[in-house]
Scaffold this motif. Structure first.
Motif, mmCIF file in Angstrom:
data_model
loop_
_atom_site.group_PDB
_atom_site.id
_atom_site.type_symbol
_atom_site.label_atom_id
_atom_site.label_comp_id
_atom_site.label_asym_id
_atom_site.label_seq_id
_atom_site.Cartn_x
_atom_site.Cartn_y
_atom_site.Cartn_z
ATOM 1 N N LYS A 52 0.826 -1.208 0.000
ATOM 2 C CA LYS A 52 0.000 0.000 0.000
ATOM 3 C C LYS A 52 0.861 1.260 0.000
ATOM 4 O O LYS A 52 0.620 2.201 -0.763
ATOM 5 C CB LYS A 52 -0.935 -0.010 1.212
ATOM 6 C CG LYS A 52 -1.884 1.173 1.265
ATOM 7 C CD LYS A 52 -2.838 1.073 2.447
ATOM 8 C CE LYS A 52 -3.822 2.247 2.462
ATOM 9 N NZ LYS A 52 -4.773 2.149 3.598
ATOM 10 N N GLN A 53 1.869 1.308 0.869
ATOM 11 C CA GLN A 53 2.775 2.450 0.949
ATOM 12 C C GLN A 53 4.193 1.929 1.158
ATOM 13 O O GLN A 53 4.400 0.991 1.924
ATOM 14 C CB GLN A 53 2.409 3.377 2.108
ATOM 15 C CG GLN A 53 1.039 4.022 1.997
ATOM 16 C CD GLN A 53 0.733 4.904 3.193
ATOM 17 O OE1 GLN A 53 1.599 5.178 4.021
ATOM 18 N NE2 GLN A 53 -0.504 5.360 3.303
ATOM 19 N N TYR A 54 5.151 2.558 0.492
ATOM 20 C CA TYR A 54 6.533 2.152 0.717
ATOM 21 C C TYR A 54 7.473 3.270 0.302
ATOM 22 O O TYR A 54 7.148 4.121 -0.523
ATOM 23 C CB TYR A 54 6.874 0.863 -0.046
ATOM 24 C CG TYR A 54 6.757 0.970 -1.548
ATOM 25 C CD1 TYR A 54 7.848 1.372 -2.323
ATOM 26 C CD2 TYR A 54 5.565 0.656 -2.190
ATOM 27 C CE1 TYR A 54 7.758 1.465 -3.698
ATOM 28 C CE2 TYR A 54 5.465 0.741 -3.571
ATOM 29 C CZ TYR A 54 6.555 1.153 -4.319
ATOM 30 O OH TYR A 54 6.465 1.246 -5.687
ATOM 31 N N THR A 129 3.856 -3.587 9.283
ATOM 32 C CA THR A 129 4.866 -2.582 8.952
ATOM 33 C C THR A 129 6.212 -3.272 8.893
ATOM 34 O O THR A 129 6.589 -4.003 9.816
ATOM 35 C CB THR A 129 4.901 -1.462 10.006
ATOM 36 O OG1 THR A 129 3.629 -0.824 10.062
ATOM 37 C CG2 THR A 129 5.953 -0.425 9.659
ATOM 38 N N LEU A 130 6.924 -3.072 7.811
ATOM 39 C CA LEU A 130 8.255 -3.660 7.626
ATOM 40 C C LEU A 130 9.269 -2.535 7.541
ATOM 41 O O LEU A 130 9.112 -1.609 6.748
ATOM 42 C CB LEU A 130 8.279 -4.499 6.337
ATOM 43 C CG LEU A 130 9.641 -5.019 5.858
ATOM 44 C CD1 LEU A 130 10.278 -5.944 6.882
ATOM 45 C CD2 LEU A 130 9.501 -5.724 4.509
ATOM 46 N N TYR A 131 10.300 -2.628 8.380
ATOM 47 C CA TYR A 131 11.337 -1.587 8.398
ATOM 48 C C TYR A 131 12.698 -2.247 8.284
ATOM 49 O O TYR A 131 13.043 -3.154 9.044
ATOM 50 C CB TYR A 131 11.256 -0.775 9.689
ATOM 51 C CG TYR A 131 12.300 0.311 9.790
ATOM 52 C CD1 TYR A 131 12.424 1.292 8.804
ATOM 53 C CD2 TYR A 131 13.185 0.368 10.869
ATOM 54 C CE1 TYR A 131 13.382 2.284 8.889
ATOM 55 C CE2 TYR A 131 14.150 1.358 10.963
ATOM 56 C CZ TYR A 131 14.247 2.313 9.973
ATOM 57 O OH TYR A 131 15.201 3.300 10.047
ATOM 58 N N GLN A 187 4.400 0.130 4.809
ATOM 59 C CA GLN A 187 3.157 -0.007 5.571
ATOM 60 C C GLN A 187 2.130 -0.609 4.632
ATOM 61 O O GLN A 187 1.839 -0.051 3.571
ATOM 62 C CB GLN A 187 2.670 1.340 6.107
ATOM 63 C CG GLN A 187 3.512 1.878 7.257
ATOM 64 C CD GLN A 187 2.955 3.169 7.831
ATOM 65 O OE1 GLN A 187 2.591 4.072 7.088
ATOM 66 N NE2 GLN A 187 2.878 3.242 9.146
ATOM 67 N N ASP A 188 1.567 -1.741 5.026
ATOM 68 C CA ASP A 188 0.775 -2.507 4.072
ATOM 69 C C ASP A 188 -0.436 -3.124 4.747
ATOM 70 O O ASP A 188 -0.398 -3.481 5.945
ATOM 71 C CB ASP A 188 1.650 -3.610 3.467
ATOM 72 C CG ASP A 188 1.114 -4.143 2.148
ATOM 73 O OD1 ASP A 188 0.190 -3.523 1.596
ATOM 74 O OD2 ASP A 188 1.648 -5.167 1.673
ATOM 75 N N LEU A 493 -6.874 -7.559 -5.659
ATOM 76 C CA LEU A 493 -7.605 -7.726 -4.405
ATOM 77 C C LEU A 493 -6.824 -7.249 -3.195
ATOM 78 O O LEU A 493 -7.415 -6.872 -2.183
ATOM 79 C CB LEU A 493 -7.988 -9.201 -4.228
ATOM 80 C CG LEU A 493 -9.033 -9.734 -5.213
ATOM 81 C CD1 LEU A 493 -9.095 -11.249 -5.162
ATOM 82 C CD2 LEU A 493 -10.397 -9.121 -4.925
ATOM 83 N N TRP A 494 -5.493 -7.262 -3.278
ATOM 84 C CA TRP A 494 -4.676 -6.836 -2.141
ATOM 85 C C TRP A 494 -4.320 -5.360 -2.218
ATOM 86 O O TRP A 494 -4.510 -4.612 -1.257
ATOM 87 C CB TRP A 494 -3.394 -7.664 -2.051
ATOM 88 C CG TRP A 494 -2.488 -7.184 -0.937
ATOM 89 C CD1 TRP A 494 -1.603 -6.146 -0.986
ATOM 90 C CD2 TRP A 494 -2.426 -7.697 0.394
ATOM 91 N NE1 TRP A 494 -0.975 -5.982 0.230
ATOM 92 C CE2 TRP A 494 -1.464 -6.921 1.100
ATOM 93 C CE3 TRP A 494 -3.081 -8.733 1.067
ATOM 94 C CZ2 TRP A 494 -1.149 -7.165 2.446
ATOM 95 C CZ3 TRP A 494 -2.762 -8.974 2.401
ATOM 96 C CH2 TRP A 494 -1.801 -8.184 3.068
ATOM 97 N N SER A 495 -3.772 -4.924 -3.333
ATOM 98 C CA SER A 495 -3.184 -3.588 -3.435
ATOM 99 C C SER A 495 -4.264 -2.521 -3.591
ATOM 100 O O SER A 495 -5.377 -2.781 -4.043
ATOM 101 C CB SER A 495 -2.216 -3.535 -4.624
ATOM 102 O OG SER A 495 -1.225 -4.538 -4.508
#
Length: 548
Positions: A52-54, A129-131, A187-188, A493-495
């Motif tokens: 969604k956001q990166y 959230t992946l950092y 952030q997804d 369906l996800w994004s």
């Protein structure tokens, strides 16, 4: 179901003719096709589905093959999380032989999960959230990088692990696993709570290990519902302890699922954050039921539809649902309801007499049967799902909790949600995988919310589902038919709609899908080439797998 005007053989012959590969009789020569050269663009992002956001930087970090997991939070120590970490670690580091020694930038993964509740229900929070912190000290990579995944649930953590695994790339020159473009901040969360794949095990039996392989591959694309179409008119392969003769309707005694098999599949799927929605299709598509219990047939000449006049039909349905409720915890249960042909009932004297006595038409009987089956499912604490014919025929009478499953064509979900019911989109013209002439582009551009502009009504669309009907698939070709076209729908369906529609169908989307197909191949999934004119068609000449 129609497959288009040309067969796969016709299309292959045409392609070979235009490419100059077909040879004169008795001759052999090397293919005239030139090997394609592929240059993966280092400036592109090869994630599927797109988060969604990166944001990202420009550093390259190495990952320690012995990377350790540090679990934090109430749910961080869940066995599902630790098993998934080991599974992805094996995926990332076991595809190549040999790794360079020495220090690495990333040696530890921190996973923080806020909740220890592992209940997998519709709408469970899958956000994460992946950092990945950059490892720089005055321009030199000398400080160990920190990598963390934070999620509200263990299922969000699973989705984060999949994204992280896609960022890990093997460098053949240095023999190290690298993460490019660090630092990363992602952030997804999914756009839809229901992202499904139907698997039909009635038209052709699929062994348990094949079903598991499909479930595993679904997790790579972040699909989260396996719609298990277990039973149909051709075969009844599932063990039902309350009515043990039902699986006499299986093709053979070697093509069956025991209760233990079903438990195993449900548990396997849960550990990958995937629901199993079972289906029994009533009152039509039921010929196999009567092999073990002939009384379920209206007559020997009317075997397609269950007998609407007998309480025994509903007793058997109740017994099946009682046994299935012990196996399938997902709150949605599919009751079918499609393609019910009343002529069979009218041609049976005792059914015709019953209809006359109750002043019913065959459509009235169809409604009576569906609603009574819904009541049985609801009594077992299930939310009923029905194919769209039920809504088209008597939508006002359906239980208000009904989920209507679209399949016949477009424009159904707008009508469903306008009546306050929920909907799942599976328009056969764009999301039926057994329609081999539907290209990936149509799967990608199909929009579940098309024609629905009111926010409150949009929220009634649970999501969508691609359907792998089994008339022409079995163990030999099911994965090639599912992938990569199912992945195109999975990103839809996800994004976010902005991410999937902003650039349209450009080369960036194609290259990302080709890369994902290559990733599936590396992970042991026999996904077919992306650019097929006819699904599951093999390559027609030499070339990179990332360009076909």
């Amino acid at each position: 179901m129609p497959f288009g005007a040309f067969t796969a053989l016709h299309l292959l012959l045409i392609a070979l003719l235009f490419s100059g590969v077909l040879l004169p009789a008795g001759g052999r020569k090397r293919s005239g096709l030139r090997r394609s050269t592929v240059r993966l663009d280092d400036s592109s992002i090869y994630l599927w589905p797109l988060p969604k956001q990166y944001s990202h930087g420009s550093q390259t970090l190495t990952v320690d093959p012995d990377i350790a997991l540090e679990a934090r939070g109430p749910g961080g120590s869940s066995a599902i999380v630790s098993e998934a970490f080991d599974r992805y670690k094996n995926l990332v580091f076991k595809q190549q032989a040999g790794y360079a020694g020495g220090d690495h930038d990333i040696a530890k993964l921190i996973v923080v999960v806020a909740s220890e509740n592992d209940t997998l229900q519709l709408g469970v929070n899958e956000s994460y959230t992946l950092y990945i912190r950059g490892a720089s000290d005055g321009g030199r990579l000398s400080i160990v990088s920190e990598v963390s995944i934070e999620a509200n649930t263990i299922y969000g953590a699973l989705r984060g692990l999949e994204t992280l695994s896609q960022l890990c790339i093997y460098n053949y020159d240095t023999k190290t696993i690298e993460v490019h473009k660090a630092p990363w901040f992602i952030q997804d969360e999914p756009r839809f709570s229901y992202r499904g794949l139907l698997l039909d095990t009635s038209r052709h039996f699929l062994p348990v290990n094949i079903i598991k392989q499909v479930i595993e591959s679904m997790s790579y694309a972040k699909l989260n519902v396996l719609h298990w179409h277990i039973i149909d008119e051709e075969s009844f392969p599932l063990e039902v302890p309350t009515y043990p003769n039902l699986w006499e309707g299986s093709y053979t005694k070697w093509e069956r699922y025991t209760v233990e098999d079903a438990y195993e599949i449900v548990d396997f799927a849960k550990r990958r954050g995937i629901h199993i929605m079972a289906e029994i299709d009533v009152p039509g598509h039921a010929e196999s039921w009567g092999v073990g219990y002939p009384a379920l047939w209206p007559s020997r000449n009317c075997t397609e539809t269950l007998d609407v006049t007998k309480n025994f039909s509903f007793e058997v349905i109740s017994g099946i649902l009682t046994d299935m409720r012990k196996i399938f915890p997902f709150e949605l249960f599919h009751l079918g309801g499609d393609e019910v042909h009343g002529d069979c009932w009218l041609s049976t004297p005792h059914v015709k007499e019953w209809l006359n006595q109750h002043n019913m038409t065959t459509n009235d009987a169809y409604q009576y049967f569906v609603l009574r089956a819904q009541d049985i499912a609801i009594a077992h604490n299930w939310t009923p799902v029905n194919w769209e014919e039920t809504f088209n025929s008597f939508g006002e009478k359906l239980n208000p909790h009904t989920v209507v499953h679209n399949w016949l064509g477009p424009g159904v979900c707008p009508k469903v949600v306008a009546k306050g019911l929920r909907c799942i989109a599976s328009n056969q013209g764009v999301w039926y995988l057994d329609h081999l002439d539907i290209p990936w582009e149509d799967f990608y551009t199909s929009e579940p919310l098309e024609g629905i502009n009111v926010t409150s009504q949009q929220e009634l669309v649970l999501g969508g589902e691609v359907c792998m009907w089994g008339e022409t698939t079995d163990t030999s070709d099911v994965q090639q038919t599912i992938w990569p076209r199912a992945a195109a729908a999975a990103e839809r369906l996800w994004s976010s709609i902005e991410a999937t529609s902003a650039g349209g169908l450009n080369d960036t989307v194609l290259h990302r899908l080709q890369y994902f197909r290559g990733l599936l191949n590396h992970r042991g999934v026999p996904a077919a080439p992306v650019t097929n004119r006819y699904a599951r068609q093999p390559p027609i000449g030499p070339g990179s797998c990332f360009s076909q």
